[in-house]
Design a protein around this motif. Structure first.
Motif, short mmCIF file in Angstrom:
data_model
loop_
_atom_site.label_atom_id
_atom_site.label_comp_id
_atom_site.label_asym_id
_atom_site.label_seq_id
_atom_site.Cartn_x
_atom_site.Cartn_y
_atom_site.Cartn_z
N ASP A 176 47.98 0.44 12.87
CA ASP A 176 47.98 -0.28 14.14
C ASP A 176 49.43 -0.55 14.53
O ASP A 176 50.15 -1.24 13.80
N THR A 177 49.86 -0.01 15.67
CA THR A 177 51.28 -0.09 16.03
C THR A 177 51.72 -1.53 16.32
O THR A 177 52.85 -1.91 16.01
N CYS A 178 50.84 -2.34 16.90
CA CYS A 178 51.17 -3.75 17.12
C CYS A 178 51.30 -4.45 15.77
O CYS A 178 52.25 -5.18 15.52
N ILE A 187 59.47 -0.12 14.46
CA ILE A 187 59.13 1.19 15.02
C ILE A 187 59.76 1.42 16.40
O ILE A 187 59.62 2.49 16.97
N LEU A 191 61.51 4.68 14.06
CA LEU A 191 60.13 5.11 13.79
C LEU A 191 60.06 5.95 12.52
O LEU A 191 59.14 5.80 11.71
N ILE A 210 45.20 6.02 14.63
CA ILE A 210 46.25 5.10 15.08
C ILE A 210 45.67 4.18 16.15
O ILE A 210 45.08 4.65 17.13
N LEU A 212 46.76 2.26 19.03
CA LEU A 212 47.95 2.27 19.87
C LEU A 212 47.96 1.03 20.75
O LEU A 212 47.24 0.97 21.75
N LEU A 234 57.20 -3.45 22.22
CA LEU A 234 57.43 -2.05 21.86
C LEU A 234 58.04 -1.31 23.04
O LEU A 234 59.05 -0.63 22.91
N ILE A 239 56.76 3.86 22.61
CA ILE A 239 55.39 4.38 22.60
C ILE A 239 55.39 5.88 22.87
O ILE A 239 54.63 6.63 22.26
N ILE A 242 56.16 7.57 19.71
CA ILE A 242 55.02 7.51 18.78
C ILE A 242 54.01 8.61 19.10
O ILE A 242 53.61 9.38 18.22
#
Ligand code: FE
Ligand code: FE
Ligand code: ZN
Length: 276
Positions: A176-178, A187, A191, A210, A212, A234, A239, A242
Motif C-alpha cells: 500500500d503506497t500510502c 517513495i 522509490l 499494489i 495505489l 506523494l 505516483i 510508481i
C-alpha cells in the motif's frame, strides 16, 4: 498490460461490480469479502458470479482482489477475537475457492500490548490453520502504516511471517503506497531504495498487488489517512514513477482513495494518461 481498478461494494452483487468497473475504464477491482466492520458474507449466487466471470473474460480483466474485513485481528490471542478471525478467514477462503485467480488480502493485525514477537507467532499459527482449507489461493499480507500497534509496518515483520508460515508458497504481499510512506519508506525521493529493500527482505516475486493511494500525512506519520491521487504528500510525479517502474508496472493497482465511482473514474483516466 496496465491493470488498474477501484475499490467497489459487493452490495449489489458481483456482476454489478464488473459493470461499474467497465463504466470507468477499469480492468480489475477490489471488494470486501464481507462487511468491513465484520459480520456475515452475503449469500453466494453462482449465476451472478458466472455473469461477472464472463464479463471479465470478455474484457481481459485481472482477477479481483478480495479484502478481508478490518475487524479481524489474527495477531490477537484473546480467544473470542482469535476465533472470529479464524472463522472469517476460513469462510472467506472456502468461498474464494470458487473464484479462480482471485486473491485474498488481509491486514496482519495489531499486537495490542503483547509485543511484536508474540503477535507474529499468532499470525503464523492463524495462517497455518486457515490455509489447510485450500493452498491454491494467493493470500496477501498488506504492508501497514504502523498506526497504533499494527504489525507489518516494515518489511522485516512481513518477511518473518512469511518465513515462519508452513504453507508459504502461496503467500504474497500487497504493497500500500500510502501505508509504506507513512511507515517511513520515502517513495517520493527514493522509490528504488524501497523496492530494493522489499526485494532483499521479502523477494520481489512475492509482490502481487499494489494499493495505489496518496497520503494525507507526511513521511513516517503512521496515521493511515488515504488521499486522492496527486492531492497528498506523494504527489503526481512520485505516483507516475510508481506506475511506470519496471518492477511494478505489471502488478495490478487498486485505488482506495476517498472517492465515489465518478472520482475513481477521473483518477483512472489521469493515471492511464500518465502511463509510459
Ligand atoms: Fe487494507
Ligand atoms: Fe490498503
Ligand atoms: Zn489504509
Amino acid at each position: 498490460m496496465f491493470y488498474i481498478g477501484p475499490h467497489l461494494s459487493v452490495a449489489k452483487g458481483y456482476l454489478n461490480m464488473g459493470k461499474e468497473a467497465l463504466k470507468i475504464d477499469a480492468n480489475t477491482f477490489q471488494f470486501f469479502s464481507r462487511n468491513p466492520r465484520g459480520g456475515r458474507a452475503r449469500k453466494f449466487d453462482p449465476e451472478d458470479f458466472n455473469a461477472l466471470e464472463n464479463l471479465m473474460k470478455e474484457h481481459n480483466f485481472h482477477p479481483p482482489l478480495v479484502h478481508a474485513p478490518y475487524t479481524i485481528n489474527p495477531a490477537s490471542e484473546v480467544e473470542k477475537t482469535r476465533n472470529f478471525a479464524l472463522l472469517a478467514m476460513k469462510e472467506d477462503l472456502e468461498r474464494l475457492n470458487l473464484m479462480e485467480g482471485f486473491m485474498y488480502n488481509f491486514h496482519p493485525g495489531s499486537h495490542v500490548g503483547i509485543g511484536v514477537e508474540r503477535a507474529i507467532e499468532n499470525i503464523v499459527s492463524a495462517l497455518d490453520e486457515v490455509m489447510v482449507v485450500n493452498l491454491n489461493i494467493p493470500i496477501l499480507l498488506e504492508t501497514m502504516a504502523g498506526k497504533g500497534t499494527e504489525i507489518g509496518r516494515n518489511f522485516e515483520e512481513i518477511a518473518q511471517i512469511i518465513e515462519k508460515a508452513k504453507f508459504n508458497e502461496t503467500i504474497g504481499v500487497c504493497l500500500d503506497t500510502c501505508h509504506v510512506f507513512e511507515a517511513g519508506y520515502d517513495i517520493v525521493n527514493d522509490l528504488d531504495e524501497m523496492i530494493n529493500e522489499f526485494d532483499r527482505l521479502i523477494g520481489i516475486d512475492r509482490l502481487k498487488a499494489i494499493h495505489l493511494n496518496d497520503s494525507k500525512n507526511e513521511l513516517g506519520a503512521a496515521k493511515d489517512r488515504h488521499e486522492k491521487i496527486g492531492k497528498g504528500s506523494l504527489g503526481l510525479e512520485a505516483i507516475k514513477r510508481i506506475i511506470n517502474h519496471p518492477k511494478l508496472k505489471d502488478i495490478p493497482f487498486y485505488l482506495e482513495t476517498p472517492n465515489e465511482l465518478k472520482g475513481y473514474g477521473e483518477e483512472i483516466k489521469l493515471l492511464r494518461g500518465m502511463r509510459e
